[in-house]
Design an enzyme around this catalytic site. Structure first.
Site, PDB file in Angstrom:
ATOM      1  N   ARG A 112       0.935  -1.213   0.027  1.00 13.35           N
ATOM      2  CA  ARG A 112       0.024  -0.090   0.020  1.00 13.35           C
ATOM      3  C   ARG A 112       1.017   1.165   0.062  1.00 13.35           C
ATOM      4  O   ARG A 112       1.625   1.430   1.079  1.00 13.35           O
ATOM      5  CB  ARG A 112      -0.971   0.140   1.178  1.00 13.35           C
ATOM      6  CG  ARG A 112      -1.733  -1.261   1.466  1.00 13.35           C
ATOM      7  CD  ARG A 112      -2.980  -1.148   0.472  1.00 13.35           C
ATOM      8  NE  ARG A 112      -3.878  -2.216   0.374  1.00 13.35           N
ATOM      9  CZ  ARG A 112      -4.867  -2.454   1.135  1.00 13.35           C
ATOM     10  NH1 ARG A 112      -5.161  -1.660   2.085  1.00 13.35           N
ATOM     11  NH2 ARG A 112      -5.429  -3.751   0.875  1.00 13.35           N
ATOM     12  N   GLU A 159       0.569   4.226   0.895  1.00 20.51           N
ATOM     13  CA  GLU A 159       0.018   5.312   1.625  1.00 20.51           C
ATOM     14  C   GLU A 159       1.089   5.856   2.455  1.00 20.51           C
ATOM     15  O   GLU A 159       1.844   5.368   3.313  1.00 20.51           O
ATOM     16  CB  GLU A 159      -1.078   4.732   2.604  1.00 20.51           C
ATOM     17  CG  GLU A 159      -2.271   4.006   1.641  1.00 20.51           C
ATOM     18  CD  GLU A 159      -3.080   3.470   2.653  1.00 20.51           C
ATOM     19  OE1 GLU A 159      -2.882   3.070   4.096  1.00 20.51           O
ATOM     20  OE2 GLU A 159      -4.131   2.885   2.328  1.00 20.51           O
ATOM     21  N   ARG A 192       0.277   2.413  13.322  1.00 22.09           N
ATOM     22  CA  ARG A 192      -0.347   1.183  12.741  1.00 22.09           C
ATOM     23  C   ARG A 192      -0.450   0.758  11.382  1.00 22.09           C
ATOM     24  O   ARG A 192      -1.273   0.063  10.991  1.00 22.09           O
ATOM     25  CB  ARG A 192      -1.794   1.109  13.377  1.00 22.09           C
ATOM     26  CG  ARG A 192      -2.815   2.232  12.925  1.00 22.09           C
ATOM     27  CD  ARG A 192      -4.117   2.190  13.486  1.00 22.09           C
ATOM     28  NE  ARG A 192      -5.283   2.804  12.413  1.00 22.09           N
ATOM     29  CZ  ARG A 192      -6.408   2.403  12.605  1.00 22.09           C
ATOM     30  NH1 ARG A 192      -6.863   1.471  13.322  1.00 22.09           N
ATOM     31  NH2 ARG A 192      -7.258   3.048  11.748  1.00 22.09           N
ATOM     32  N   GLU A 246      -9.484  -1.739  13.585  1.00 19.67           N
ATOM     33  CA  GLU A 246      -9.960  -2.540  12.504  1.00 19.67           C
ATOM     34  C   GLU A 246      -8.870  -3.395  12.233  1.00 19.67           C
ATOM     35  O   GLU A 246      -7.727  -3.166  12.200  1.00 19.67           O
ATOM     36  CB  GLU A 246     -10.252  -1.560  11.524  1.00 19.67           C
ATOM     37  CG  GLU A 246     -10.856  -2.764  10.184  1.00 19.67           C
ATOM     38  CD  GLU A 246      -9.982  -2.255   9.278  1.00 19.67           C
ATOM     39  OE1 GLU A 246      -9.480  -3.212   8.394  1.00 19.67           O
ATOM     40  OE2 GLU A 246      -9.919  -0.975   8.727  1.00 19.67           O
ATOM     41  N   SER A 284     -11.340  -6.215   7.224  1.00 22.97           N
ATOM     42  CA  SER A 284     -12.548  -5.465   6.162  1.00 22.97           C
ATOM     43  C   SER A 284     -12.971  -6.553   5.232  1.00 22.97           C
ATOM     44  O   SER A 284     -12.136  -7.533   4.596  1.00 22.97           O
ATOM     45  CB  SER A 284     -12.089  -4.249   5.297  1.00 22.97           C
ATOM     46  OG  SER A 284     -12.969  -3.679   4.603  1.00 22.97           O
TER      47      SER A 284
END
Length: 579
Positions: A345, A347, A353, A498, A501
Site C-alpha cells: 500500500r 500510503e 499502525r 480494525e 474488512s
C-alpha cells in the site's frame, strides 16, 4: 710567457655562523660534527628502554608458554576452528539437549538430577564474569530459556585457573559449545528462567565469537520503548541506574541484534502461530490454499495508493490485495480459498499502525443463502485463533504483555460475538458525545472510542460492525437490500481497532458493470486489469463473500504492542526500506 695556468686556491671549510643550523648535513668534503652529549644520553636511554621491553615481552611469552604447558585444562576450552574450514571428521556421537527439555526432565518439585548427570548443548553467552581467581559465572541462553553456568577451579575436576579466567572473559553474544554436569543450586537463580538447575561447566568452546563492543546491548532492547508501558517510578529507576534509552529507530537500524531479545522471539513465534491456526481452521473446513500474483498489469484498486515498478519496457504495479484473483478463483469453481501473502500500500501514513508492506490473511468462499454464513465462519475462525494463542502460546504471550503491562484480551462467550449494525455503533458514539454522521466512515479515534464502549457494554475486546455505508466501500461490494445507503459489508475489530474488512461481493457481471460506472469517479469495466475480472462473472458464479485480515495488526493488538513495526521482522514504511 709560461703556458702553465696558476694553481687554484685551496678552499677551507666555513665555520657555522653563530645561530646557524648545527643539525644541517655537512657540505661536501666537510667532516660530520660530533653528536652532542644530550643526544648520546637520549639514544642510550631509548636503547635501554627497548631492551627492557624486549626482555619483559620475552619473559611474558615464556611464562605463557610455561603456563600453557602446565595447564591441565588446555584441551577443555578455547576457540574451535570455523565450521567448514577443516575436513569433517564425522559425527561426534554426542547427544545435544535443549534447556527446555532439561528443565522438564528435572522439574523444580521433582527429584534432583543424579550426581553423574552430564549434558552437551550449544548456547549463546548472555554474560560472563570472573568472581575470583577460582570461580566464574556464565549465563547461557537457548531460545527463551537461560541457565547459569559455573566454572570452578578444581584439581580433582581438572579445571585450572587459566580456564576460569578465560571462560569469564568470553564476549557476550558469542556462541559456545558446553559440556557440563547438572546440579541443583543452593538457592534458586533468579536471573535465569531455569532457576532450579545450574550447569557445572567441564568444557567450554567458542563456536562463533561476537565482536565487541556491540552497537546495541540486548538487555537494553528487552525493555519497553521509551515512554511506553512504563510509569514514572519505572522511568525514574532506569534513569538513576544510568540505563541508556534505546528508541525504535535505533532498534530497527540494528535489527539483527534487536531481534535476539527474548520478547522478540516470543512475538514472532506468536506471529507464526497465528498463521498456523488460520491455516488449520480453514483447511479443516474445505478451504484450499492459493498463491496469487503480486505484480499487476494495471492499478485495479486505485492508482494513488499503488506502487509503480518497471516491468521490462512497460509499467507494472505491486498488488494492493489478492481480492480480484480470489473472486476469479471462486468463479473458477474453487469455492473456498485462502492465502497468506504480502500486500503493498503506497500510503504515506507514518502512524503506529500502518506499514507500506504487510502480510494479509485472506479468504473467500461461496455461500448458500446469506452472506452472514461467511461472517459467522470468520467469527468462529477468530475465536479459534484467540483460544489457540491462549492455550499454545501462553508463555510467549505472558512474556511480551509483561513488558508493556497490557490487560488480558477479553473474549466473548461462545457463539455470542457482538455483531453490531453500523447504525447502532453510530448511536453509541453519539450517546457518548461524539459528533459523527450517519454514513461517515469512522476515524481512528472514533474506532477506539467505540471499542471502549463495546468493552464496557459487552465485556469483549473482539466484535463486528455490520452493514457499513455503501459510499465508503469498493465497487465490488454488494449494496444492502434493506437500505440503499448501506452495504452487505463488515469490519472486525480488536481493542477498538480494525483488523479486517470484508463484504459480500457482486457476482453478476451486468450488475457489476453498473456499480463500476456509478462510482465517483466512474470506473471503466473494459480497462486493462478490470475486463478479465468482469468477464469472469459472465459464465456463472456462486454468491460469495470474504475478507482480508492484517497479520501484523492481529499480533500487535493481541499482545498490546505500542507500534506495529514491532510485529514486523524488517518493517517497511514511508521512511524505511532497510535493513
Amino acid at each position: 710567457m709560461s703556458s702553465e695556468q696558476p694553481k687554484a686556491e685551496q678552499s677551507l671549510p666555513e665555520r657555522p655562523k653563530e645561530g646557524g643550523d648545527a643539525s644541517a648535513p655537512p657540505a661536501e668534503g666537510e667532516a660530520a660534527a660530533a653528536p652532542s652529549k644530550n643526544a648520546l644520553k637520549k639514544a642510550a636511554k631509548e636503547k635501554e628502554k627497548a631492551e627492557k621491553a624486549a626482555r619483559r615481552a620475552a619473559a611474558e611469552a615464556q611464562q605463557k608458554t610455561a603456563a600453557a604447558a602446565s595447564d591441565v585444562s588446555a584441551d577443555r576450552y578455547g576457540d574451535l576452528p570455523m565450521v567448514g574450514s577443516v575436513p569433517y571428521a564425522g559425527p561426534s556421537g554426542e547427544t545435544r539437549i535443549k534447556l527446555a527439555d532439561l528443565a522438564s526432565a528435572y522439574p523444580a518439585d521433582g527429584d534432583a538430577p543424579p550426581a553423574d548427570t552430564t549434558v552437551v548443548f550449544r548456547a549463546v553467552v548472555e554474560t560472563a564474569r570472573v568472581q575470583s581467581a577460582k570461580l566464574a559465572f556464565v549465563s547461557l541462553r537457548q531460545g527463551l530459556d537461560n541457565i547459569q553456568g559455573v566454572v570452578a577451579a578444581s584439581d580433582e575436576g581438572g579445571i585450572s585457573r587459566q580456564m576460569v579466567k578465560w571462560c569469564g572473559g568470553v564476549s557476550p553474544e558469542s556462541m559456545v559449545l558446553v559440556h557440563g554436569g547438572v546440579a541443583r543450586p543452593k538457592e534458586p537463580v533468579k536471573s535465569a528462567s531455569v532457576q532450579h538447575l545450574e550447569i557445572h561447566i567441564g568444557k567450554l568452546f567458542v563456536i562463533s565469537k561476537a565482536e565487541v563492543p556491540l552497537p546495541l546491548q540486548i538487555e537494553d532492547a528487552e525493555r519497553p520503548l521509551p515512554g511506553e508501558g512504563k510509569d514514572a517510578a519505572d522511568e525514574a529507576q532506569e534513569a538513576a541506574a544510568g540505563r541508556p534509552i534505546v528508541g525504535l529507530n535505533t532498534r530497527l537500524n540494528n535489527r539483527v541484534l534487536d531481534l535476539r531479545g527474548k520478547h522478540n522471539h516470543a512475538i514472532f513465534t506468536i506471529k507464526e502461530g497465528v498463521c498456523a491456526l488460520f491455516t488449520e481452521f480453514l483447511r479443516a473446513r474445505g478451504f484450499v490454499g492459493i498463491q496469487t500474483p503480486k505484480m499487476m498489469g494495471a492499478a485495479t484498486e486505485g492508482g494513488s495508493n499503488v506502487f509503480e515498478v518497471t516491468y521490462f519496457e512497460r509499467k507494472a504495479y505491486m498488488a494492493q490485495s489478492p481480492q480480484l484473483h480470489k473472486q476469479m478463483l471462486v468463479a473458477s469453481r474453487f469455492e473456498r480459498v485462502f492465502e497468506i501473502g504480502p500486500i503493498f500500500r503506497a500510503e504515506n501514513s507514518n502512524t503506529a499502525r500502518h506499514l507500506t508492506e504487510f502480510t494479509g490473511l485472506d479468504l473467500e468462499m461461496a455461500f448458500e443463502e446469506d452472506y452472514h454464513e461467511v461472517v459467522k465462519l470468520i467469527e468462529d475462525l477468530m475465536l479459534y485463533m484467540f483460544k489457540g494463542l491462549r492455550e499454545r502460546y501462553k508463555k510467549e504471550t505472558d512474556l511480551v504483555r509483561s513488558l508493556y503491562h497490557v490487560d488480558e484480551f477479553q473474549l466473548p462467550e461462545e457463539g455470542k460475538v457482538p455483531r453490531i449494525p453500523f447504525k447502532e455503533g453510530i448511536h453509541m458514539l453519539r450517546e457518548d458525545g461524539a459528533d459523527v454522521g450517519d454514513y461517515d466512515d469512522l476515524s481512528t479515534p472514533d474506532e477506539k472510542r467505540l471499542g471502549a464502549l463495546v468493552l464496557k457494554k459487552y465485556h469483549t475486546d473482539f466484535y463486528v460492525l455490520d452493514q457499513f455505508p455503501l459510499g465508503v466501500r469498493p465497487f465490488y461490494t454488494m449494496p444492502s437490500p434493506a437500505d440503499p445507503h448501506a452495504s452487505n459489508s463488515y469490519d472486525f475489530f480488536m481493542r477498538g481497532q480494525e483488523i479486517m474488512s470484508g463484504a459480500q461481493r457482486v457476482h453478476d457481471a451486468r450488475f457489476l458493470v453498473r456499480r463500476m460506472r456509478a462510482m465517483d469517479p466512474p470506473l471503466d469495466p473494459d480497462q486493462p486489469g478490470l475486463k478479465d475480472y468482469v468477464d469472469a462473472f459472465r459464465y456463472g458464479c456462486p454468491p460469495h463473500a470474504g475478507g482480508g485480515l492484517g497479520l501484523e495488526r492481529i499480533v500487535m493488538l493481541w499482545l498490546g504492542l505500542p507500534n506495529i513495526r514491532l510485529a514486523c521482522l524488517f518493517p517497511r514504511d514511508p521512511q524505511r526500506l532497510m535493513p
